[in-house]
Design a protein around this motif. Structure first.
Motif, PDB file in Angstrom:
ATOM      1  N   UNK A 100       5.748   0.167   3.186  1.00  0.00           N
ATOM      2  CA  UNK A 100       6.897   0.757   2.464  1.00  0.00           C
ATOM      3  C   UNK A 100       7.521   1.932   3.145  1.00  0.00           C
ATOM      4  N   UNK A 101       6.744   2.829   3.678  1.00  0.00           N
ATOM      5  CA  UNK A 101       7.213   4.047   4.376  1.00  0.00           C
ATOM      6  C   UNK A 101       7.905   3.477   5.834  1.00  0.00           C
ATOM      7  N   UNK A 102       7.368   2.385   6.125  1.00  0.00           N
ATOM      8  CA  UNK A 102       7.935   1.918   7.527  1.00  0.00           C
ATOM      9  C   UNK A 102       8.981   1.073   7.313  1.00  0.00           C
ATOM     10  N   UNK A 103       9.401   0.481   5.974  1.00  0.00           N
ATOM     11  CA  UNK A 103      10.280  -0.397   5.704  1.00  0.00           C
ATOM     12  C   UNK A 103      10.116  -1.849   6.337  1.00  0.00           C
ATOM     13  N   UNK A 104       9.019  -2.116   6.420  1.00  0.00           N
ATOM     14  CA  UNK A 104       8.809  -3.595   6.898  1.00  0.00           C
ATOM     15  C   UNK A 104       7.917  -4.408   6.129  1.00  0.00           C
ATOM     16  N   UNK A 105       8.213  -5.612   6.637  1.00  0.00           N
ATOM     17  CA  UNK A 105       7.263  -6.592   5.709  1.00  0.00           C
ATOM     18  C   UNK A 105       5.881  -6.840   6.167  1.00  0.00           C
ATOM     19  N   UNK A 106       5.710  -6.667   7.425  1.00  0.00           N
ATOM     20  CA  UNK A 106       4.432  -6.750   8.087  1.00  0.00           C
ATOM     21  C   UNK A 106       4.310  -6.011   9.068  1.00  0.00           C
ATOM     22  N   UNK A 107       3.109  -5.724   9.795  1.00  0.00           N
ATOM     23  CA  UNK A 107       2.934  -5.009  11.161  1.00  0.00           C
ATOM     24  C   UNK A 107       2.235  -6.016  11.846  1.00  0.00           C
ATOM     25  N   UNK A 108       2.518  -5.910  13.195  1.00  0.00           N
ATOM     26  CA  UNK A 108       1.886  -6.775  14.311  1.00  0.00           C
ATOM     27  C   UNK A 108       0.409  -6.418  14.553  1.00  0.00           C
ATOM     28  N   UNK A 109       0.047  -5.282  14.138  1.00  0.00           N
ATOM     29  CA  UNK A 109      -1.194  -4.782  14.435  1.00  0.00           C
ATOM     30  C   UNK A 109      -1.713  -3.562  13.661  1.00  0.00           C
ATOM     31  N   UNK A 110      -2.843  -3.927  12.870  1.00  0.00           N
ATOM     32  CA  UNK A 110      -3.163  -2.898  11.934  1.00  0.00           C
ATOM     33  C   UNK A 110      -4.823  -2.606  12.408  1.00  0.00           C
ATOM     34  N   UNK A 111      -5.049  -1.311  12.721  1.00  0.00           N
ATOM     35  CA  UNK A 111      -6.320  -0.825  12.900  1.00  0.00           C
ATOM     36  C   UNK A 111      -7.033   0.197  12.227  1.00  0.00           C
ATOM     37  N   UNK A 112      -8.203  -0.107  12.167  1.00  0.00           N
ATOM     38  CA  UNK A 112      -9.267   1.030  11.717  1.00  0.00           C
ATOM     39  C   UNK A 112      -9.226   2.180  12.663  1.00  0.00           C
ATOM     40  N   UNK A 113      -8.837   3.289  12.004  1.00  0.00           N
ATOM     41  CA  UNK A 113      -8.638   4.383  13.114  1.00  0.00           C
ATOM     42  C   UNK A 113      -9.662   5.210  13.670  1.00  0.00           C
ATOM     43  N   UNK A 114     -10.883   5.360  13.105  1.00  0.00           N
ATOM     44  CA  UNK A 114     -11.993   5.849  13.660  1.00  0.00           C
ATOM     45  C   UNK A 114     -13.263   5.165  13.076  1.00  0.00           C
ATOM     46  N   UNK A 115     -14.599   5.259  13.591  1.00  0.00           N
ATOM     47  CA  UNK A 115     -15.586   4.454  13.172  1.00  0.00           C
ATOM     48  C   UNK A 115     -16.300   5.149  12.331  1.00  0.00           C
ATOM     49  N   UNK A 116     -16.106   6.586  12.330  1.00  0.00           N
ATOM     50  CA  UNK A 116     -16.582   7.179  11.106  1.00  0.00           C
ATOM     51  C   UNK A 116     -18.160   7.208  11.332  1.00  0.00           C
ATOM     52  N   UNK A 117     -19.226   7.646  10.230  1.00  0.00           N
ATOM     53  CA  UNK A 117     -20.510   7.587  10.286  1.00  0.00           C
ATOM     54  C   UNK A 117     -21.153   6.641   9.384  1.00  0.00           C
ATOM     55  N   UNK A 118     -20.434   5.940   8.748  1.00  0.00           N
ATOM     56  CA  UNK A 118     -20.998   5.145   7.513  1.00  0.00           C
ATOM     57  C   UNK A 118     -20.829   3.683   8.271  1.00  0.00           C
ATOM     58  N   UNK A 119     -21.694   2.919   8.534  1.00  0.00           N
ATOM     59  CA  UNK A 119     -21.474   1.499   9.234  1.00  0.00           C
ATOM     60  C   UNK A 119     -21.125   0.652   8.204  1.00  0.00           C
ATOM     61  N   UNK A 120     -21.978   0.753   6.903  1.00  0.00           N
ATOM     62  CA  UNK A 120     -21.722  -0.031   5.860  1.00  0.00           C
ATOM     63  C   UNK A 120     -20.002   0.006   5.253  1.00  0.00           C
ATOM     64  N   UNK A 121     -19.857   1.288   5.284  1.00  0.00           N
ATOM     65  CA  UNK A 121     -18.351   1.312   4.913  1.00  0.00           C
ATOM     66  C   UNK A 121     -17.212   0.735   5.969  1.00  0.00           C
ATOM     67  N   UNK A 122     -17.646   0.927   7.243  1.00  0.00           N
ATOM     68  CA  UNK A 122     -16.702   0.241   8.084  1.00  0.00           C
ATOM     69  C   UNK A 122     -16.941  -1.176   8.013  1.00  0.00           C
ATOM     70  N   UNK A 123     -17.939  -2.019   7.546  1.00  0.00           N
ATOM     71  CA  UNK A 123     -18.199  -3.404   7.572  1.00  0.00           C
ATOM     72  C   UNK A 123     -17.010  -3.937   6.537  1.00  0.00           C
ATOM     73  N   UNK A 124     -17.417  -3.289   5.163  1.00  0.00           N
ATOM     74  CA  UNK A 124     -16.648  -3.478   4.151  1.00  0.00           C
ATOM     75  C   UNK A 124     -15.150  -3.178   4.445  1.00  0.00           C
ATOM     76  N   UNK A 125     -14.732  -2.420   5.086  1.00  0.00           N
ATOM     77  CA  UNK A 125     -13.209  -2.006   5.647  1.00  0.00           C
ATOM     78  C   UNK A 125     -12.868  -3.181   6.305  1.00  0.00           C
TER      79      UNK A 125
END
Length: 280
Positions: A100-125
């Motif tokens: 919505x902020x970008x005014x786009x229907x899709x992006x070509x690439x979506x990234x998880x920005x940082x791994x953080x410290x919680x591997x279970x959370x990253x897996x769910x994400x």
């Protein structure tokens, strides 16, 4: 000027060079930079939720498309999920808010920005990222700032591998072991802050090679990335620099020049260490 494309393991491609927008404020300077980049020949723009500039990046994309005559599908747009929205139930809402902020229907690439410290959370994400990909809402999914151990944990649970890992990478931090792992996994390496906020442009070896080639130090560093098979997203808001950074497809570095640049490695970061970084 022919932009080089890098093939992703899923058969899609990404332009080898893009415009980064980290630390670019959500203002008209941002909009103008993105617009100028597209008019100048960039087809790859990188932003993130946490940069707080998706609105102006989106406006720049819209105006750049109008003035260049390109279509949306000619561009490759990346944004990233911030840590406050990790968790399977949060990802789709965060993605839709970015669109919505970008005014786009899709992006070509979506990234998880940082791994953080919680591997279970990253897996769910990551499962939620896979859902969006499988539903055709995103063209490609990947990660950012993941070390080998983070990727190994992710791949134990993942049914879809990341196409890209966006990492800090430059001749002072060549990330040799991580890049070898990525290559073995067919995950593309992409570098953020490749010019080290300008620091590396003062290096004597970089300046020597620039003189040898009749190029600028920035062009040498950008070309180092391309010749090392790293997708690169230098940031600039200055029109002349935006153009200069793109003008790197008419030369290559020799093997000896690449060796001299790689010999500068001292494992020096300008950004946080992913092993310890958290959003707290």
């Amino acid at each position: 000027m022919t932009q080089k494309l890098v093939e992703l393991y899923n058969g899609n491609t990404i332009p080898a060079l893009g415009l980064g927008t980290f630390r670019v404020e959500n203002n008209d300077e941002c909009r103008e930079a993105v617009k100028h980049a597209i008019i100048s020949g960039y087809t790859h723009i990188d932003t993130a939720q946490i940069y707080n500039n998706e609105e102006k990046v989106g406006q720049g994309i819209k105006e750049g498309l109008e003035e260049s005559g390109l279509k949306r599908e000619d561009l490759f747009i990346t944004t990233k999920l911030w840590m406050s929205d990790y968790g399977r139930e949060n990802v789709q809402l965060a993605y839709e808010a970015s669109l919505k902020r970008l005014g786009l229907d899709y992006v070509d690439l979506y990234l998880i920005h940082w791994p953080g410290q919680d591997t279970a959370l990253i897996s769910e994400t990551w499962k939620a990222m896979e859902d969006l990909y499988n539903e055709g809402k995103i063209k490609n999914i990947g990660v950012s700032n993941f070390h080998v151990n983070h990727l190994e944990e992710l791949l134990k649970q993942a049914s879809i591998k990341p196409v890209i890992n966006q990492i800090e990478c430059h001749p002072y931090l060549i990330q040799k072991d991580l890049r070898a792992y990525l290559e073995a996994q067919k995950i593309v390496a992409q570098s953020w802050s490749p010019l080290m906020n300008g620091q590396i442009l003062e290096d004597e070896v970089v300046k020597e090679i620039a003189n040898e080639l009749g190029k600028t130090p920035a062009q040498v560093i950008i070309r180092w990335n391309i010749d090392e098979n790293i997708v690169v997203i230098p940031k600039s808001v200055t029109p002349s620099r935006i153009e200069e950074n793109l003008n790197v497809f008419d030369f290559e570095l020799s093997d000896s020049q690449l060796s001299r640049l790689n010999a500068l490695n001292k494992d020096e970061r300008i950004g946080p260490d992913p092993e310890t970084f958290s959003a707290e």
